[in-house]
Enzyme design. Structure first.
Site, PDB file in Angstrom:
ATOM      1  N   HIS A 363      -0.282  -5.481   9.036  1.00 49.11           N
ATOM      2  CA  HIS A 363      -0.747  -4.331   8.254  1.00 49.11           C
ATOM      3  C   HIS A 363      -2.060  -4.577   7.527  1.00 49.11           C
ATOM      4  CE1 HIS A 363       2.955  -1.860   8.481  1.00 49.11           C
ATOM      5  NE2 HIS A 363       3.538  -3.045   8.617  1.00 49.11           N
ATOM      6  N   LYS A 552      -3.503   6.101  -4.729  1.00 48.24           N
ATOM      7  CA  LYS A 552      -3.143   4.925  -3.928  1.00 48.24           C
ATOM      8  C   LYS A 552      -3.193   3.730  -4.857  1.00 48.24           C
ATOM      9  CE  LYS A 552      -6.744   6.099  -1.199  1.00 48.24           C
ATOM     10  NZ  LYS A 552      -6.234   6.114   0.163  1.00 48.24           N
ATOM     11  N   ARG A 553      -2.735   2.554  -4.387  1.00 51.42           N
ATOM     12  CA  ARG A 553      -2.872   1.357  -5.196  1.00 51.42           C
ATOM     13  C   ARG A 553      -4.329   1.148  -5.581  1.00 51.42           C
ATOM     14  NH1 ARG A 553       1.773  -1.976  -5.849  1.00 51.42           N
ATOM     15  NH2 ARG A 553       0.333  -3.380  -6.895  1.00 51.42           N
ATOM     16  N   LYS A 558     -10.433  -0.242  -1.840  1.00 46.06           N
ATOM     17  CA  LYS A 558     -10.177   1.199  -1.758  1.00 46.06           C
ATOM     18  C   LYS A 558     -11.239   2.004  -2.517  1.00 46.06           C
ATOM     19  CE  LYS A 558      -5.161   0.498  -1.267  1.00 46.06           C
ATOM     20  NZ  LYS A 558      -4.739   1.140   0.005  1.00 46.06           N
ATOM     21  N   THR A 660      -1.935   6.171   5.112  1.00 44.62           N
ATOM     22  CA  THR A 660      -0.986   7.207   5.516  1.00 44.62           C
ATOM     23  C   THR A 660      -1.097   8.389   4.553  1.00 44.62           C
ATOM     24  OG1 THR A 660       0.667   5.908   4.334  1.00 44.62           O
ATOM     25  CG2 THR A 660       0.745   5.827   6.732  1.00 44.62           C
ATOM     26  N   LYS A 664      -1.031  12.650   5.025  1.00 43.01           N
ATOM     27  CA  LYS A 664      -0.249  13.604   4.223  1.00 43.01           C
ATOM     28  C   LYS A 664      -1.147  14.705   3.666  1.00 43.01           C
ATOM     29  CE  LYS A 664       2.669   9.709   3.207  1.00 43.01           C
ATOM     30  NZ  LYS A 664       2.863   8.553   2.326  1.00 43.01           N
TER      31      LYS A 664
HETATM   32  O1  73E Z   1      -3.675   0.576   5.252  1.00 41.31           O
HETATM   33  C1  73E Z   1      -2.370   0.376   4.742  1.00 41.31           C
HETATM   34  C2  73E Z   1      -1.363   0.856   5.765  1.00 41.31           C
HETATM   35  O2  73E Z   1      -1.452   2.240   5.955  1.00 41.31           O
HETATM   36  C3  73E Z   1      -2.151  -1.093   4.434  1.00 41.31           C
HETATM   37  O3  73E Z   1      -3.061  -1.506   3.440  1.00 41.31           O
HETATM   38  C4  73E Z   1      -0.720  -1.311   3.957  1.00 41.31           C
HETATM   39  O4  73E Z   1       0.160  -0.875   5.004  1.00 41.31           O
HETATM   40  C5  73E Z   1       0.052   0.513   5.303  1.00 41.31           C
HETATM   41  C6  73E Z   1       1.083   0.849   6.358  1.00 41.31           C
HETATM   42  O5  73E Z   1       0.719   0.331   7.585  1.00 41.31           O
HETATM   43  C7  73E Z   1      -0.441  -2.724   3.626  1.00 41.31           C
HETATM   44  N1  73E Z   1       0.326  -3.172   2.610  1.00 41.31           N
HETATM   45  C8  73E Z   1       0.331  -4.508   2.680  1.00 41.31           C
HETATM   46  N2  73E Z   1      -0.420  -4.868   3.681  1.00 41.31           N
HETATM   47  N3  73E Z   1      -0.912  -3.759   4.271  1.00 41.31           N
HETATM   48  C9  73E Z   1       1.047  -5.419   1.807  1.00 41.31           C
HETATM   49  C10 73E Z   1       0.740  -6.778   1.809  1.00 41.31           C
HETATM   50  C11 73E Z   1       1.422  -7.638   0.969  1.00 41.31           C
HETATM   51  C12 73E Z   1       2.409  -7.173   0.127  1.00 41.31           C
HETATM   52  C13 73E Z   1       2.723  -5.822   0.132  1.00 41.31           C
HETATM   53  C14 73E Z   1       2.046  -4.958   0.976  1.00 41.31           C
END
Ligand code: 73E
Length: 812
Positions: A363, A552-553, A558, A660, A664
């Protein structure tokens, strides 16, 4: 199992034969223990949840029976996070009970909406990754995949955020305090999870692990109904408890703390969700959480497999396991360990079985989020796993040497012996997986070119793409009932179960009467949002202004900072010439910063401080408002997204794996202002270049600048509006003359600017002014908005799940 003749329950016991209202009253009295005249909203919410849950149970058991009978391939989705949000509205909507519930409560002078809002919001995740897992549960149950989610039943989900003098405060979140009406506790389902100790070879040459610590994982099941309740799957969350009983002797001596020590230690494993998104911290406890839920899940699925199979070599034929990021990547050695140590299989064969079942979703490519564990820690907590990881590495190295002469496997192996030694979980997951996937087309390409470049070269068929999606049930039907009704009365209801039908709206973009209705719905949603803003932060906003939202976070990549700087520049421009015909705007932010992420917390403080100045300046009254809503979560998103005109998706290109939220917003008729990053690229392809506002550097340009040593202070000097804002911030304009407060931000932007705010600022400003102009032509704007909604069919999580099922799991 007991031997009973009671195969089918008497008809009279079928919950479907009792009107929902009667069932609610029965639960209110007999399960909640309240009479109607004393019940508060929370009691009604509990009674309704239990009544709806009853209705789900038959479908749940039917689904289980069908899976057994058809020997359907089972899919296990292992995720540290499931950001499920409130479940009641989703359940009544999917079960087709909304009208009945509404009718019953209004008959009794109660408002269903208020009752739904009494449910706590289970926030068992940090952000997009956890919410994706929740959307996938809904879609697996809709599409008919025999899927089960496995995760952790955190006692405290992500912290509750508030502001004190504009600074983020974190308080524990308490979703379980009034109980959880959705879950079924399964005290009989419990597995031991071991840590520490040592490994010895016995007389037969078998490795025997004698752990020093043993914890029990107990199961809690939540039924998840898909659209129209045809399939009901399970989310099984694990909770930790001590394997030791209370030390009664110590307790009776009055040593209460010492007597409970073991329990407290064990339970700490599932106490709190690790609150970092993209930062690898938390260390030992975090590692133990990962091992805890992964091992419990693997033991559980093996147990289920062995109920009607004898031959474990057939596991890959019947079972697919999806690892949601590397958090459960310890599954690779753990599954091998279970097969070798507990089921007496050969190592090589066990590894082949594991590699036949396991798949890994990546991710993020952010270096700080790629998990790696110190060898020393793994050796101390998981000595047997470390042995197996070494064996896997050896096997992998032999495979590479045999296939590619002269190729050095070392940089690709799981263990990196340098700098004290590390286990690279991404490499381990890749080596142990059948398929590895990225979450958008761009992200998957970048995976191949960067982090997994060498592994991709040796296994060119392993990486594939599955672009993320969202469930149209929660993210349109439930959160935006006005728009959902308009769509249904226009094209029928098929879009809910098959979002590709939403393209039937395309011709209506040219229909003025439809556009007007679309606009009226949006206005109602904006009024609802305005009321929410007023009640949360006491700021009055005009619902006819342009609602510009970034939720978002909070993270540097970002670029909430770029949005904030643009807002300040806009404020300057408006103040300099208030009569210049400005498009009124409401800038809305929401999102949490990881508690240890100092710079992200400073960005929140800056936005809150700027809001104070801007919102109290009569010169821009009616032109600009700046709002930061506290405690962003799924429930807040359900109010914010339907009320947006503009969706901010402005990450530094190459850094947002997918996004995502972007999907939405577009589905709910907001236009996107964004960079060519993550799934924005594919959204642009679907909605059309004319219906999205794309600006800024592209991923390759960003990479070149990051490596080529840019000079942000020069760029700032060449961008007068940005220069003015930066000077204001550093001279204390937003901080009562305090020139130190935002030094961290200013220095970062001027000296490093790793995330390229300065070179993108002017393009961002320019496109925002273009947006101002286009928003004034409401008819054209609404046409674009309709085309966004109408072209989002492909972004349904049902499509994504079909992709996984066909290409990875072979399960449809
Ligand atoms: O771009 C998003 C993505 O839409 C991405 O940053 C997020 O995952 C979403 C779903 O695919 C994400 N979260 C984390 N890594 N990518 C993450 C990493 C460590 C701890 C918690 C979350």
């Amino acid at each position: 199992m007991t031997d009973t003749k009671l195969e089918k329950l008497p008809e009279s016991l079928d919950p479907k034969n009792v009107p929902l209202g009667e069932a609610v009253l029965r639960h209110l009295v007999y399960s909640v223990g309240k009479d109607a005249s004393h019940a508060v909203r929370r009691d009604w919410c509990a009674a309704l949840s239990l009544a709806v849950r009853d209705r789900m149970v038959d479908g749940w058991m039917d689904t289980t029976r069908r899976i057994y009978k058809e020997k359907a391939k089972r899919v296990y989705y292992l995720s540290m996070e499931f950001m499920i949000g409130r479940l009641l509205e989703d359940a009544i909507s999917n079960m087709g009970l909304t009208a009945e519930a509404k009718g019953f409560f209004s008959e009794h002078g109660l408002d269903l909406q208020e009752i739904l809002e009494a449910e706590p919001d289970p926030a068992l995740g940090n952000g997009g990754l956890g919410r994706l897992a929740a959307c996938f549960l809904d879609s697996m149950a809709t599409v008919g995949v025999a899927g089960m989610g496995y995760g952790i039943r955190y006692e405290h989900g992500i912290f509750r955020q508030s502001f004190q003098d504009g600074w983020q405060l974190e308080e524990p979140e308490d979703w379980l305090i009034f109980g959880n009406n959705w879950e079924f506790h399964r005290p009989e389902v419990s597995y031991p999870i071991s840590f520490g100790g040592s490994v010895q070879q016995d007389a037969q040459g078998k490795m025997v692990w004698t752990p020093s610590e043993r914890i029990l994982a107990g199961a809690f099941d939540t039924p998840i109904a898909g659209w129209q309740g045809k399939h009901v799957n399970t989310l099984r969350l694990w909770s930790a408890r001590s394997a030791e009983t209370l030390n009664l002797h110590q307790f009776n001596q009055g040593e209460f703390m010492a007597a409970s020590r073991q329990q407290v230690l064990a339970e700490s494993i599932t106490k709190v969700l690790y609150p970092g998104d993209h930062t690898a911290e938390g260390r030992e406890l975090r590692l133990k959480q990962e091992v805890f839920f992964t091992s419990a899940s693997l033991q559980d699925l093996l147990h289920r497999f062995l109920l009607d199979n004898k031959d474990l070599t057939a596991l890959p034929k019947h079972v697919a396991i999806q690892l949601n990021d590397t958090h459960p990547a310890i599954a690779v050695p753990e599954l091998v360990r279970l097969l070798v140590d507990e089921h007496d299989m050969e190592f090589v064969q066990s590894f082949e079985i594991a590699r036949g079942c396991l798949n890994y979703t990546n991710h993020t490519l952010l270096p700080e989020a790629l998990e790696k564990w110190p060898l020393e820690l793994i050796e101390r907590c998981l000595p047997r796993h470390l042995q197996i990881i070494r064996e896997i590495d050896n096997l992998f190295a032999a495979e590479i040497r045999a296939k590619f002469e002269g190729k050095d496997p070392a940089p690709m192996q799981a263990i990196d012996p340098h700098h004290g030694g590390w286990v690279r979980m991404g490499n381990l997951a890749f080596i142990g997986a059948k398929r590895v996937n990225g979450v958008s087309a761009l992200h998957t390409e970048l995976m191949k070119q960067t982090v997994f470049k060498d592994l991709h070269e040796v296994y060119p068929d392993r990486i594939l793409n599955q672009t993320n999606g969202i469930t149209p049930r929660r993210w349109l039907k439930e959160c935006n009932p006005g728009l959902a009704e308009l769509i249904t009365e226009t094209i029928g209801e098929d879009w809910v179960g098959d979002l590709s039908h939403i393209s039937e709206l395309v011709p209506y973009a040219e229909d003025k009467a439809f556009r007007d209705k679309f606009k009226a719905v949006k206005l109602e949603n904006k009024k609802r949002l305005a009321a929410y803003i007023q009640s949360e932060v006491g700021i009055k906003v005009d619902p006819t202004a342009l609602f510009d939202i970034q939720i978002k976070r909070i993270h540097e990549y970002k670029r909430q900072l770029m949005n904030a700087l643009e807002t300040m520049a806009l404020y300057n421009a408006m103040k300099a010439d208030p009569k210049a015909g400005w498009q009124p705007r409401v800038k809305i932010f929401a999102g949490k910063a990881a508690p240890s992420y100092t710079l992200a917390k400073l960005i929140i403080k800056l936005i809150n401080d700027a809001a104070k100045v801007i919102n109290n300046d009569p010169d821009v009254d009616g032109l600009l408002k700046l709002v930061f809503l506290p405690n962003y979560n799924v429930s807040a998103a359900e109010i914010l997204i339907p009320g947006a005109d503009l969706s901010e998706q402005i990450s530094t290109a190459g850094f947002e794996a997918s996004g995502t939220g972007n999907m939405k917003f577009a589905l709910n008729g907001a236009l996107t202002v964004g960079t060519l990053d993550g799934a924005n690229v594919e959204i642009k392809e679907h909605v059309g270049d004319d219906n999205i506002f794309i600006f800024g550097l592209e991923a390759d340009e960003v990479a070149a600048r990051q490596h080529g040593g840019c000079q942000p202070w020069v760029t700032v000097a060449e961008t007068p509006r940005l220069q003015e804002v930066v000077t204001q911030i550093s001279s204390g304009f937003y901080s009562n003359g305090d020139t130190e407060r935002f030094k961290g931000i200013v220095d970062n932007v001027l000296a490093h600017d790793y995330f390229q705010v300065t070179p993108d600022f002017q393009a961002y400003w320019d496109i925002q002014r273009k947006i101002d102009g286009e928003f004034k032509d409401q008819d054209t704007w609404q046409r674009m908005a309709v085309l966004n909604t109408a072209n989002m069919g492909w972004f349904s999580a049902d499509r994504t799940i079909r992709g996984y099922a066909n290409d990875i799991w072979k399960a449809l």
